[in-house]
Design a protein around this motif. Structure first.
Motif, PDB file in Angstrom:
ATOM      1  N   VAL A 279       0.840  -1.204   0.000  1.00  0.00           N
ATOM      2  CA  VAL A 279       0.000   0.000   0.000  1.00  0.00           C
ATOM      3  C   VAL A 279       0.871   1.249   0.000  1.00  0.00           C
ATOM      4  CG1 VAL A 279      -1.678   1.313   1.343  1.00  0.00           C
ATOM      5  CG2 VAL A 279      -1.951  -1.156   1.094  1.00  0.00           C
ATOM      6  N   ALA A 280       1.933   1.241   0.799  1.00  0.00           N
ATOM      7  CA  ALA A 280       2.823   2.394   0.847  1.00  0.00           C
ATOM      8  C   ALA A 280       3.487   2.633  -0.507  1.00  0.00           C
ATOM      9  CB  ALA A 280       3.880   2.185   1.927  1.00  0.00           C
ATOM     10  N   LEU A 281       3.858   1.573  -1.206  1.00  0.00           N
ATOM     11  CA  LEU A 281       4.472   1.737  -2.522  1.00  0.00           C
ATOM     12  C   LEU A 281       3.472   2.264  -3.547  1.00  0.00           C
ATOM     13  CD1 LEU A 281       6.752  -1.420  -2.663  1.00  0.00           C
ATOM     14  CD2 LEU A 281       7.456   0.959  -2.398  1.00  0.00           C
ATOM     15  N   GLN A 282       2.206   1.930  -3.377  1.00  0.00           N
ATOM     16  CA  GLN A 282       1.191   2.524  -4.253  1.00  0.00           C
ATOM     17  C   GLN A 282       1.100   4.028  -4.017  1.00  0.00           C
ATOM     18  OE1 GLN A 282      -2.253   0.111  -3.299  1.00  0.00           O
ATOM     19  NE2 GLN A 282      -1.880  -1.258  -5.031  1.00  0.00           N
ATOM     20  N   ALA A 283       1.285   4.449  -2.763  1.00  0.00           N
ATOM     21  CA  ALA A 283       1.315   5.884  -2.472  1.00  0.00           C
ATOM     22  C   ALA A 283       2.560   6.531  -3.084  1.00  0.00           C
ATOM     23  CB  ALA A 283       1.269   6.119  -0.965  1.00  0.00           C
ATOM     24  N   VAL A 284       3.682   5.812  -3.051  1.00  0.00           N
ATOM     25  CA  VAL A 284       4.915   6.315  -3.655  1.00  0.00           C
ATOM     26  C   VAL A 284       4.712   6.583  -5.137  1.00  0.00           C
ATOM     27  CG1 VAL A 284       7.226   5.592  -4.403  1.00  0.00           C
ATOM     28  CG2 VAL A 284       6.541   5.302  -2.020  1.00  0.00           C
ATOM     29  N   ARG A 285       4.034   5.674  -5.817  1.00  0.00           N
ATOM     30  CA  ARG A 285       3.859   5.780  -7.265  1.00  0.00           C
ATOM     31  C   ARG A 285       2.613   6.568  -7.676  1.00  0.00           C
ATOM     32  NH1 ARG A 285       8.447   5.562  -7.390  1.00  0.00           N
ATOM     33  NH2 ARG A 285       9.757   3.766  -7.925  1.00  0.00           N
ATOM     34  N   GLY A 286       1.933   7.190  -6.708  1.00  0.00           N
ATOM     35  CA  GLY A 286       0.786   8.023  -7.030  1.00  0.00           C
ATOM     36  C   GLY A 286      -0.478   7.259  -7.345  1.00  0.00           C
ATOM     37  N   GLU A 287      -0.486   5.944  -7.082  1.00  0.00           N
ATOM     38  CA  GLU A 287      -1.687   5.150  -7.310  1.00  0.00           C
ATOM     39  C   GLU A 287      -2.701   5.350  -6.188  1.00  0.00           C
ATOM     40  OE1 GLU A 287      -0.392   1.125  -7.889  1.00  0.00           O
ATOM     41  OE2 GLU A 287       1.260   1.771  -9.172  1.00  0.00           O
ATOM     42  N   ARG A 288      -2.249   5.894  -5.085  1.00  0.00           N
ATOM     43  CA  ARG A 288      -3.097   6.308  -3.970  1.00  0.00           C
ATOM     44  C   ARG A 288      -2.750   7.744  -3.625  1.00  0.00           C
ATOM     45  NH1 ARG A 288      -5.101   2.041  -0.361  1.00  0.00           N
ATOM     46  NH2 ARG A 288      -4.689   0.009  -1.323  1.00  0.00           N
ATOM     47  N   THR A 289      -3.742   8.474  -3.166  1.00  0.00           N
ATOM     48  CA  THR A 289      -3.482   9.864  -2.785  1.00  0.00           C
ATOM     49  C   THR A 289      -2.749   9.960  -1.457  1.00  0.00           C
ATOM     50  OG1 THR A 289      -5.657  10.019  -1.695  1.00  0.00           O
ATOM     51  CG2 THR A 289      -5.507  10.690  -4.033  1.00  0.00           C
ATOM     52  N   HIS A 290      -2.895   8.908  -0.631  1.00  0.00           N
ATOM     53  CA  HIS A 290      -2.282   8.931   0.693  1.00  0.00           C
ATOM     54  C   HIS A 290      -2.278   7.525   1.282  1.00  0.00           C
ATOM     55  CE1 HIS A 290      -6.597   9.054   1.499  1.00  0.00           C
ATOM     56  NE2 HIS A 290      -6.332   8.607   2.722  1.00  0.00           N
ATOM     57  N   LEU A 291      -1.600   7.382   2.394  1.00  0.00           N
ATOM     58  CA  LEU A 291      -1.581   6.137   3.157  1.00  0.00           C
ATOM     59  C   LEU A 291      -2.262   6.375   4.494  1.00  0.00           C
ATOM     60  CD1 LEU A 291      -0.392   3.220   3.734  1.00  0.00           C
ATOM     61  CD2 LEU A 291       1.528   4.413   4.781  1.00  0.00           C
ATOM     62  N   GLU A 292      -3.123   5.444   4.895  1.00  0.00           N
ATOM     63  CA  GLU A 292      -3.778   5.553   6.196  1.00  0.00           C
ATOM     64  C   GLU A 292      -3.096   4.618   7.194  1.00  0.00           C
ATOM     65  OE1 GLU A 292      -8.359   6.947   5.585  1.00  0.00           O
ATOM     66  OE2 GLU A 292      -7.957   4.797   5.452  1.00  0.00           O
ATOM     67  N   ILE A 293      -2.858   5.139   8.387  1.00  0.00           N
ATOM     68  CA  ILE A 293      -2.343   4.343   9.494  1.00  0.00           C
ATOM     69  C   ILE A 293      -3.497   4.093  10.449  1.00  0.00           C
ATOM     70  CG2 ILE A 293      -0.804   4.323  11.489  1.00  0.00           C
ATOM     71  CD1 ILE A 293       1.173   5.957   9.904  1.00  0.00           C
ATOM     72  N   TYR A 294      -3.795   2.827  10.666  1.00  0.00           N
ATOM     73  CA  TYR A 294      -4.963   2.461  11.465  1.00  0.00           C
ATOM     74  C   TYR A 294      -4.577   2.295  12.935  1.00  0.00           C
ATOM     75  CZ  TYR A 294      -6.973   1.627   6.895  1.00  0.00           C
ATOM     76  OH  TYR A 294      -7.418   1.780   5.611  1.00  0.00           O
ATOM     77  N   GLY A 295      -4.751   3.358  13.684  1.00  0.00           N
ATOM     78  CA  GLY A 295      -4.481   3.331  15.115  1.00  0.00           C
ATOM     79  C   GLY A 295      -3.116   3.894  15.452  1.00  0.00           C
ATOM     80  N   THR A 296      -3.091   4.935  16.256  1.00  0.00           N
ATOM     81  CA  THR A 296      -1.833   5.535  16.708  1.00  0.00           C
ATOM     82  C   THR A 296      -1.787   5.625  18.233  1.00  0.00           C
ATOM     83  OG1 THR A 296      -2.799   7.760  16.485  1.00  0.00           O
ATOM     84  CG2 THR A 296      -1.557   6.892  14.599  1.00  0.00           C
ATOM     85  N   ASP A 297      -2.684   4.884  18.878  1.00  0.00           N
ATOM     86  CA  ASP A 297      -2.776   4.931  20.339  1.00  0.00           C
ATOM     87  C   ASP A 297      -2.541   3.558  20.974  1.00  0.00           C
ATOM     88  OD1 ASP A 297      -5.068   3.775  19.341  1.00  0.00           O
ATOM     89  OD2 ASP A 297      -6.440   4.797  20.708  1.00  0.00           O
ATOM     90  N   TYR A 298      -1.811   2.689  20.279  1.00  0.00           N
ATOM     91  CA  TYR A 298      -1.495   1.376  20.832  1.00  0.00           C
ATOM     92  C   TYR A 298      -0.404   1.507  21.912  1.00  0.00           C
ATOM     93  CZ  TYR A 298      -4.103  -1.006  17.123  1.00  0.00           C
ATOM     94  OH  TYR A 298      -5.093  -1.461  16.287  1.00  0.00           O
ATOM     95  N   PRO A 299      -0.328   0.550  22.838  1.00  0.00           N
ATOM     96  CA  PRO A 299       0.702   0.590  23.875  1.00  0.00           C
ATOM     97  C   PRO A 299       2.061   0.129  23.342  1.00  0.00           C
ATOM     98  CG  PRO A 299      -0.666  -1.347  24.172  1.00  0.00           C
ATOM     99  CD  PRO A 299      -1.296  -0.552  23.063  1.00  0.00           C
ATOM    100  N   THR A 300       2.589   0.892  22.389  1.00  0.00           N
ATOM    101  CA  THR A 300       3.881   0.620  21.760  1.00  0.00           C
ATOM    102  C   THR A 300       4.703   1.904  21.798  1.00  0.00           C
ATOM    103  OG1 THR A 300       3.019   1.212  19.572  1.00  0.00           O
ATOM    104  CG2 THR A 300       2.852  -1.107  20.221  1.00  0.00           C
TER     105      THR A 300
END
Length: 333
Positions: free
Chosen positions: A193-214
């Motif tokens: 998915v990230a590489l599709q964003a690199v090549r403009g096949e996606r407008t952006h990349l979504e990160i699902y969850g940024t509040d995990y205990p990590t």
């Protein structure tokens, strides 16, 4: 020896077919092409289009092709989809696996390698996990795979039949020689998915969850190069042929990377920035899933060749570029 590879026209399966052919094996691929592509089946393998749950078809292939072993990759793998449509996953991953195992036993096939998943562990109490960690799947996908492991274990107890279940962690990358890679139009793997964003096949990349205990709030995963995983399958088959006992083995490097780590690696290797948005957590995603790899190394003699995140991303990027170029040429032609 002739090996039947179910799902051999797919991402991981096609890499395993390459590894088997390089090891001197005769290979028959059974794939319904619902997500796989006949273009990914390597030269030298025989492709049969059909359903892995068709016991009559599998029995015929075992008899006519002289099948001695089965590598089973066919199935559905998207965790959120399994939460939304569990019955489909239990049909496609569990019921059809039962039919395949039954056909194997009826046909006298004694060696079986199963494509399982780290999702059987669910949300483990401690990480890294090893093979003694108690399974506790939190998605129908993980449960459907664990049920198949249980069927294999019971079958091995009752019949002259042995298996290796390989529990994959996050598979990524592509064949270093550019012969196969991911082609699914509906990508779900982070690096793809990230590489599709690199090549403009996606407008952006979504990160699902940024509040995990990590450490950075995003999920931690153990990424394994698909070619190293393919090698593990060939070694697992050799283990059974030597008379080795049935095994359940984790497949990963023992190194965890967060989603943000992976995004940074993709930007670094590609030399391209892209937009990243934050989104809510997805159902069925554990916070931290990393393995210990001592057992697979000891039992199979497995030594990874590509255990570097930048190498994994680089091979995936090279495949994306070559695949897209071929698709453009085909469209023009």
């Amino acid at each position: 020896m002739t090996v039947l590879v179910t799902g051999g026209a797919g991402y991981i399966g096609s890499h395993a077919v390459l590894a088997l052919i390089e090891a001197g094996r005769q290979v028959v691929v059974l794939d319904d092409l619902s997500t796989g592509s006949r273009d990914l089946v390597p030269r030298g393998a025989t492709l049969v289009e059909g359903d892995v749950g068709d016991e009559a078809l599998v029995g015929k292939l075992i008899r006519e092709q002289g099948i001695d072993a089965i590598l089973h990759f066919a199935g559905s793998i998207v965790v959120p989809d399994s939460v939304a449509d569990p019955l489909f996953y239990y049909l496609n991953n569990t019921v059809k696996s039962r039919s395949l195992i039954a056909a194997a036993v009826a046909g006298g096939v004694k060696h079986f390698i199963f494509s399982s998943t780290a999702a059987v562990y669910g949300e483990p109490e401690a990480s890294p996990v090893d093979e003694t960690t108690r399974p506790g799947p939190i998605s129908p996908y993980g449960s459907s795979k664990l049920m198949t492991e249980m069927m294999l274990s019971d079958t091995a107890f009752a019949h002259d039949f042995r298996f290796v279940a390989l529990r994959y962690f996050n598979v990524a990358g592509a064949d270093p020689l550019g012969r196969t890679g991911q082609t699914s139009p509906r990508a779900t793997h982070l690096i793809k998915v990230a590489l599709q964003a690199v090549r403009g096949e996606r407008t952006h990349l979504e990160i699902y969850g940024t509040d995990y205990p990590t450490p950075d709030g995003t999920c931690l995963r153990d990424y394994i190069h698909v070619s190293d995983l393919a090698d593990a399958h060939v070694l697992a088959l050799a283990h059974l042929e030597r008379g080795g006992e049935s095994q359940v083995l984790n497949c990963g490097y023992g190194q965890g990377y967060s989603v943000l780590d992976v995004v940074a690696a993709v930007k670094r290797v590609a030399g391209v920035d892209f937009r990243v948005d934050h989104a809510p957590r997805r159902a069925g995603d554990p916070a931290n899933l990393i393995t210990r790899s001592e057992k697979i190394r000891a039992v199979l003699g497995w030594e990874p060749r590509h255990a570097d995140l930048d190498v994994i991303v680089g091979h995936a990027l090279a495949w994306e570029d070559s695949f897209n170029a071929r698709e453009k040429t085909r469209a023009v032609g």
